[in-house]
Design a protein around this motif. Structure first.
Motif, PDB file in Angstrom:
ATOM      1  N   PRO A  55       0.782  -1.258  -0.066  1.00 29.32           N
ATOM      2  CA  PRO A  55      -0.104   0.086   0.079  1.00 29.32           C
ATOM      3  C   PRO A  55       0.827   1.320  -0.001  1.00 29.32           C
ATOM      4  O   PRO A  55       2.016   1.200   0.387  1.00 29.32           O
ATOM      5  N   ARG A  56       0.334   2.457  -0.480  1.00 26.24           N
ATOM      6  CA  ARG A  56       0.888   3.752  -0.577  1.00 26.24           C
ATOM      7  C   ARG A  56      -0.016   4.699   0.104  1.00 26.24           C
ATOM      8  O   ARG A  56      -1.189   4.722  -0.029  1.00 26.24           O
ATOM      9  N   LEU A  57       0.626   5.568   1.171  1.00 25.17           N
ATOM     10  CA  LEU A  57      -0.140   6.274   1.953  1.00 25.17           C
ATOM     11  C   LEU A  57      -0.591   7.619   1.055  1.00 25.17           C
ATOM     12  O   LEU A  57       0.364   8.061   0.377  1.00 25.17           O
ATOM     13  N   LEU A  58      -1.742   7.901   0.869  1.00 30.27           N
ATOM     14  CA  LEU A  58      -2.292   9.140   0.098  1.00 30.27           C
ATOM     15  C   LEU A  58      -2.875  10.117   1.005  1.00 30.27           C
ATOM     16  O   LEU A  58      -2.300  11.280   0.596  1.00 30.27           O
ATOM     17  N   ILE A  59      -3.347  10.081   2.009  1.00 28.78           N
ATOM     18  CA  ILE A  59      -4.155  11.030   2.764  1.00 28.78           C
ATOM     19  C   ILE A  59      -3.873  10.736   4.165  1.00 28.78           C
ATOM     20  O   ILE A  59      -3.985   9.431   4.700  1.00 28.78           O
ATOM     21  N   PHE A  60      -3.596  11.451   5.252  1.00 25.15           N
ATOM     22  CA  PHE A  60      -3.634  11.450   6.641  1.00 25.15           C
ATOM     23  C   PHE A  60      -4.143  12.609   7.368  1.00 25.15           C
ATOM     24  O   PHE A  60      -4.370  13.681   6.713  1.00 25.15           O
ATOM     25  N   ALA A  77      -7.244  12.833   7.834  1.00 26.95           N
ATOM     26  CA  ALA A  77      -8.408  12.858   7.200  1.00 26.95           C
ATOM     27  C   ALA A  77      -8.372  13.897   5.692  1.00 26.95           C
ATOM     28  O   ALA A  77      -9.139  13.695   4.943  1.00 26.95           O
ATOM     29  N   SER A  78      -7.393  14.828   5.768  1.00 21.26           N
ATOM     30  CA  SER A  78      -7.300  15.972   4.770  1.00 21.26           C
ATOM     31  C   SER A  78      -6.114  16.293   4.053  1.00 21.26           C
ATOM     32  O   SER A  78      -6.004  17.030   3.309  1.00 21.26           O
ATOM     33  N   SER A  79      -5.034  15.722   4.689  1.00 22.91           N
ATOM     34  CA  SER A  79      -3.780  16.078   4.478  1.00 22.91           C
ATOM     35  C   SER A  79      -3.213  15.139   3.492  1.00 22.91           C
ATOM     36  O   SER A  79      -3.042  13.949   3.634  1.00 22.91           O
ATOM     37  N   ARG A  80      -2.616  15.594   2.351  1.00 24.25           N
ATOM     38  CA  ARG A  80      -1.966  14.675   1.384  1.00 24.25           C
ATOM     39  C   ARG A  80      -0.569  14.556   1.796  1.00 24.25           C
ATOM     40  O   ARG A  80       0.261  15.349   2.256  1.00 24.25           O
ATOM     41  N   ALA A  81      -0.169  13.149   1.662  1.00 24.86           N
ATOM     42  CA  ALA A  81       1.011  12.754   1.894  1.00 24.86           C
ATOM     43  C   ALA A  81       2.124  13.273   0.850  1.00 24.86           C
ATOM     44  O   ALA A  81       1.554  13.883  -0.231  1.00 24.86           O
TER      45      ALA A  81
END
Lengths: 120, 107
Positions: free
Chosen positions: B45-50, B52-56
């Motif tokens: 997997p790859r982190l997209l959002i953390f 709730a609304s911050s882009r990685a």
């Protein structure tokens, strides 16, 4: 380059034991929480266990509590998962994952995974 | 344990279309500690959002996250061919971390 490299996967009989290792590089390993996440064939992601950066605080999913032990050697930049009393339902790809901070957070770096197959 | 329910299970769309994925929690997610991941076949997997609304780091701005408390959404504004994958939400607001069951975005 930030990297996590798992090893130690393989085929084990039900009731057996196995130890996974995860070698980290490219970041200051000892200041981040680390976790193990697994994925059974064709299924979704399933968090297994987490360990704080200092190694003093551990967390386990109910499904593995009492059977799996997470640990780390910060001098070797390595995370471990000792698995015992293995069951068929533990068959999965096991990923180690770096968390965003010393006490938790999202998983921002993942290894490529190690396959564990529990079968007679 | 916080149970995360993702819907729909599968989303059939075409390149250029907008994708809206939902993640509902069985209880309030502390501090909106909700992340979204993308997984392609045979890959981690790859982190997209953390949060709730911050882009990685390195995530294109066509990916956006929104929501709070128990209801969260991942929106892909215009689907690119490389966006067809499975998406998972995950909460890290409690000690026992949990993932949703995933939404497959297919052509």
């Amino acid at each position: 380059e930030v990297q996590l490299l798992e090893s130690g996967g393989g085929l084990v009989q039900p009731g057996g034991s196995l130890r996974l290792s995860c070698a980290a590089s490219g970041f200051t390993f000892g200041i981040y929480s680390m976790s193990w996440v697994r994925q059974a064939p064709g299924k979704g992601l399933d968090w297994v266990s987490a360990l704080s950066g200092s190694g003093t605080t551990t967390y386990y999913a109910d499904s593995v509590k009492g059977r799996f032990t997470i640990s780390r050697d910060n001098s070797k930049d390595t995370l471990y998962l000792e698995m015992s009393s293995l069951r068929a339902e533990d068959t999965a790809v096991y990923y180690c994952a770096k968390q965003h901070s010393w006490n938790g957070g999202p998983f921002d770096i993942w290894g490529q995974g190690a396959m564990v197959t529990v079968s007679s | 344990e916080i149970v995360l329910t993702q819907s729909p299970g599968t989303l059939s769309l075409s390149p250029g279309e907008r994708a809206t994925l939902s993640c509902r929690a069985s209880q309030i997610v502390s501090s909106n500690y909700l992340a979204w991941y993308q997984q392609k076949p045979g890959q981690a997997p790859r982190l997209l959002i953390f949060g709730a609304s911050s882009r990685a780091t390195g995530i294109p701005d066509r990916f956006s996250g929104s929501g709070s408390a128990t209801d969260f959404t991942l929106t892909i504004s215009r689907l690119e061919p490389e966006d067809f994958a499975v998406y998972y939400c995950q909460q890290y607001g409690s000690a026992l971390l949990t993932f949703g069951g995933g939404t497959k975005v297919e052509i």
